[in-house]
Design a protein around this motif. Structure first.
Motif, mmCIF file in Angstrom:
data_model
loop_
_atom_site.group_PDB
_atom_site.id
_atom_site.type_symbol
_atom_site.label_atom_id
_atom_site.label_comp_id
_atom_site.label_asym_id
_atom_site.label_seq_id
_atom_site.Cartn_x
_atom_site.Cartn_y
_atom_site.Cartn_z
ATOM 1 N N THR A 186 0.821 -1.213 0.000
ATOM 2 C CA THR A 186 0.000 0.000 0.000
ATOM 3 C C THR A 186 0.859 1.269 0.000
ATOM 4 O O THR A 186 0.322 2.378 0.089
ATOM 5 N N ASP A 187 2.178 1.106 -0.096
ATOM 6 C CA ASP A 187 3.118 2.235 -0.074
ATOM 7 C C ASP A 187 2.878 3.136 1.148
ATOM 8 O O ASP A 187 2.818 4.355 1.034
ATOM 9 N N THR A 188 2.727 2.512 2.294
ATOM 10 C CA THR A 188 2.558 3.267 3.542
ATOM 11 C C THR A 188 3.906 3.329 4.255
ATOM 12 O O THR A 188 4.596 2.322 4.372
ATOM 13 N N CYS A 189 4.260 4.526 4.697
ATOM 14 C CA CYS A 189 5.538 4.722 5.386
ATOM 15 C C CYS A 189 5.404 4.324 6.856
ATOM 16 O O CYS A 189 4.417 4.656 7.515
ATOM 17 N N LEU A 190 6.404 3.630 7.359
ATOM 18 C CA LEU A 190 6.450 3.239 8.764
ATOM 19 C C LEU A 190 7.016 4.396 9.583
ATOM 20 O O LEU A 190 7.860 5.143 9.103
ATOM 21 N N GLU A 191 6.538 4.543 10.817
ATOM 22 C CA GLU A 191 7.103 5.540 11.727
ATOM 23 C C GLU A 191 7.847 4.814 12.843
ATOM 24 O O GLU A 191 7.276 3.940 13.499
ATOM 25 N N LEU A 192 9.117 5.168 13.022
ATOM 26 C CA LEU A 192 9.803 4.702 14.235
ATOM 27 C C LEU A 192 9.463 5.725 15.311
ATOM 28 O O LEU A 192 9.944 6.859 15.284
ATOM 29 N N ASN A 193 8.557 5.333 16.194
ATOM 30 C CA ASN A 193 8.007 6.243 17.197
ATOM 31 C C ASN A 193 8.662 5.922 18.536
ATOM 32 O O ASN A 193 8.566 4.799 19.037
ATOM 33 N N THR A 194 9.356 6.919 19.079
ATOM 34 C CA THR A 194 10.175 6.664 20.275
ATOM 35 C C THR A 194 9.410 6.817 21.587
ATOM 36 O O THR A 194 9.966 6.566 22.655
ATOM 37 N N ALA A 195 8.147 7.218 21.517
ATOM 38 C CA ALA A 195 7.381 7.494 22.740
ATOM 39 C C ALA A 195 7.192 6.257 23.611
ATOM 40 O O ALA A 195 7.066 6.368 24.834
ATOM 41 N N GLY A 196 7.191 5.086 22.979
ATOM 42 C CA GLY A 196 6.972 3.857 23.738
ATOM 43 C C GLY A 196 8.020 3.622 24.823
ATOM 44 O O GLY A 196 7.769 2.904 25.790
ATOM 45 N N ARG A 197 9.192 4.251 24.674
ATOM 46 C CA ARG A 197 10.233 4.095 25.690
ATOM 47 C C ARG A 197 9.815 4.751 27.010
ATOM 48 O O ARG A 197 10.342 4.396 28.066
ATOM 49 N N ASP A 198 8.907 5.714 26.940
ATOM 50 C CA ASP A 198 8.414 6.362 28.156
ATOM 51 C C ASP A 198 7.060 5.811 28.598
ATOM 52 O O ASP A 198 6.453 6.319 29.532
ATOM 53 N N ALA A 199 6.581 4.788 27.913
ATOM 54 C CA ALA A 199 5.316 4.130 28.296
ATOM 55 C C ALA A 199 5.666 2.896 29.131
ATOM 56 O O ALA A 199 6.822 2.475 29.155
ATOM 57 N N PRO A 200 4.692 2.298 29.801
ATOM 58 C CA PRO A 200 4.991 1.101 30.596
ATOM 59 C C PRO A 200 5.736 0.016 29.810
ATOM 60 O O PRO A 200 6.589 -0.678 30.360
ATOM 61 N N VAL A 201 5.472 -0.129 28.523
ATOM 62 C CA VAL A 201 6.121 -1.189 27.737
ATOM 63 C C VAL A 201 7.626 -0.957 27.577
ATOM 64 O O VAL A 201 8.396 -1.890 27.380
ATOM 65 N N ASN A 202 8.035 0.328 27.644
ATOM 66 C CA ASN A 202 9.459 0.694 27.561
ATOM 67 C C ASN A 202 10.158 0.173 26.298
ATOM 68 O O ASN A 202 11.270 -0.331 26.350
ATOM 69 N N GLU A 203 9.472 0.289 25.178
ATOM 70 C CA GLU A 203 10.031 -0.112 23.869
ATOM 71 C C GLU A 203 9.602 0.903 22.823
ATOM 72 O O GLU A 203 8.539 1.485 22.936
ATOM 73 N N PHE A 204 10.403 1.037 21.788
ATOM 74 C CA PHE A 204 9.951 1.833 20.645
ATOM 75 C C PHE A 204 8.780 1.116 19.970
ATOM 76 O O PHE A 204 8.614 -0.097 20.102
ATOM 77 N N TYR A 205 8.018 1.879 19.198
ATOM 78 C CA TYR A 205 7.088 1.305 18.226
ATOM 79 C C TYR A 205 7.760 1.468 16.863
ATOM 80 O O TYR A 205 8.149 2.588 16.551
ATOM 81 N N PRO A 206 7.945 0.489 16.049
ATOM 82 C CA PRO A 206 7.467 -0.879 16.217
ATOM 83 C C PRO A 206 8.491 -1.756 16.936
ATOM 84 O O PRO A 206 9.630 -1.348 17.152
ATOM 85 N N HIS A 207 8.064 -2.978 17.222
ATOM 86 C CA HIS A 207 8.947 -4.030 17.706
ATOM 87 C C HIS A 207 10.098 -4.204 16.710
ATOM 88 O O HIS A 207 9.903 -4.049 15.504
ATOM 89 N N LYS A 208 11.285 -4.488 17.238
ATOM 90 C CA LYS A 208 12.495 -4.629 16.430
ATOM 91 C C LYS A 208 12.293 -5.612 15.252
ATOM 92 O O LYS A 208 12.770 -5.386 14.149
ATOM 93 N N ARG A 209 11.592 -6.659 15.528
ATOM 94 C CA ARG A 209 11.378 -7.699 14.506
ATOM 95 C C ARG A 209 10.531 -7.164 13.339
ATOM 96 O O ARG A 209 10.785 -7.491 12.175
ATOM 97 N N LEU A 210 9.552 -6.346 13.656
ATOM 98 C CA LEU A 210 8.731 -5.748 12.594
ATOM 99 C C LEU A 210 9.563 -4.747 11.789
ATOM 100 O O LEU A 210 9.452 -4.679 10.564
ATOM 101 N N LEU A 211 10.409 -4.004 12.485
ATOM 102 C CA LEU A 211 11.289 -3.060 11.792
ATOM 103 C C LEU A 211 12.181 -3.809 10.795
ATOM 104 O O LEU A 211 12.342 -3.385 9.646
#
Ligand SMILES: [Zn+2]
Ligand SMILES: [Zn+2]
Length: 265
Positions: A186-211
């Motif tokens: 679909t030619d959709t651009c992915l966003e590496l969103n760093t906010a997840g590091r400050d959320a309880p999950v403490n990870e970027f969005y997306p998961h490394k494997r998806l990236l």
């Protein structure tokens, strides 16, 4: 580096003026920023329990304010973006609305499933009552539908369903594979969103494997801090850039009047 996901106080849960966000971007040496505040849900005839977007009559003022900031900085390019909720059934209405506005890019995000704002801390307890396998299934189906709507340039915080740390027992690998495939198709651009590091999950969005899967498929990527205050501009960007480089990415996608091009970083 570019930070394409900045909010403004118009959404009622962010603070600081756009000028302050810009000053922080200059301080952190960013090359380009884009504001992407929450699109008024009222225009899509949706009134959530907690107000999380600007009001319908504020959209013109928001665009005008960001446009006025362009050229204000010799160092940082400024783009006018918007973050829009993907709400199934509103596609035609949204397509009509988006035609009327001069955005550089449109981020599509999912914050609601049915009437549940699953990204809002106040409603996070509801995860405990859910079948997490089913929940992830429903969520990723929405992600794919969002991409296939063709309405959005970028998908925001693509696996935000993990925000509060609730994860299914089922293997997520098939979701990552299909998601990367759909983004490419679909030619959709992915966003590496760093906010997840400050959320309880403490990870970027997306998961490394998806990236990784997205890189292998040739899906373009951009970066966003999802800043709801000036100090959050460019948060964890050094770490994020390292991650992109080790994954193999050498370029970031940038947008102007909804046309994409790549820049090295
Ligand atoms: Zn927000
Ligand atoms: Zn969001």
């Amino acid at each position: 580096m570019v930070d394409y996901h900045l909010h403004t106080p118009r959404c009622c849960h962010a603070e600081g003026t756009p000028e302050e966000y810009l000053a922080e971007a200059e301080r952190k040496g960013l090359r380009e920023i884009g504001f992407a505040d929450h699109f008024p849900l009222g225009l899509l005839d949706y009134i959530p329990r907690a107000q999380v977007t600007m009001n319908s009559d504020e959209l013109e003022g928001y665009i005008g304010q960001i446009e006025a900031l362009k050229g204000y900085s010799a160092q940082v390019d400024i783009k006018t973006g918007i973050e829009v909720d993907y709400l199934p059934g509103t596609e035609d209405k949204l397509a009509d609305l988006l035609k009327d506005y001069r955005f550089d890019y449109v981020i599509g995000s999912i914050h609601f499933m049915e009437d549940w704002d699953f990204t809002h801390p106040v409603y996070a307890d509801s995860y405990r009552e859910r079948d997490l396998n089913k929940l992830y299934q429903t969520y990723f189906k929405l992600v794919w539908d969002l991409c296939r709507s063709g309405l959005f340039d970028i998908i925001g915080h693509i696996d935000v369903i993990k925000k509060f740390g609730y994860r299914p027992v089922s293997d997520l690998e098939p979701y990552w594979t299909e998601t990367a495939r759909v983004l490419k198709e679909t030619d959709t651009c992915l966003e590496l969103n760093t906010a997840g590091r400050d959320a309880p999950v403490n990870e970027f969005y997306p998961h490394k494997r998806l990236l990784e899967k997205c890189f292998q498929r040739g899906v373009p990527v951009t970066m966003g801090s999802d800043a709801h205050g000036p100090v959050q501009v460019g948060r964890y960007f050094k770490e994020a850039a390292e991650l992109l480089k080790t994954t193999g990415y050498k370029e970031l996608a940038v947008f102007e009047k909804r046309v994409k091009r790549s820049v090295s970083f």
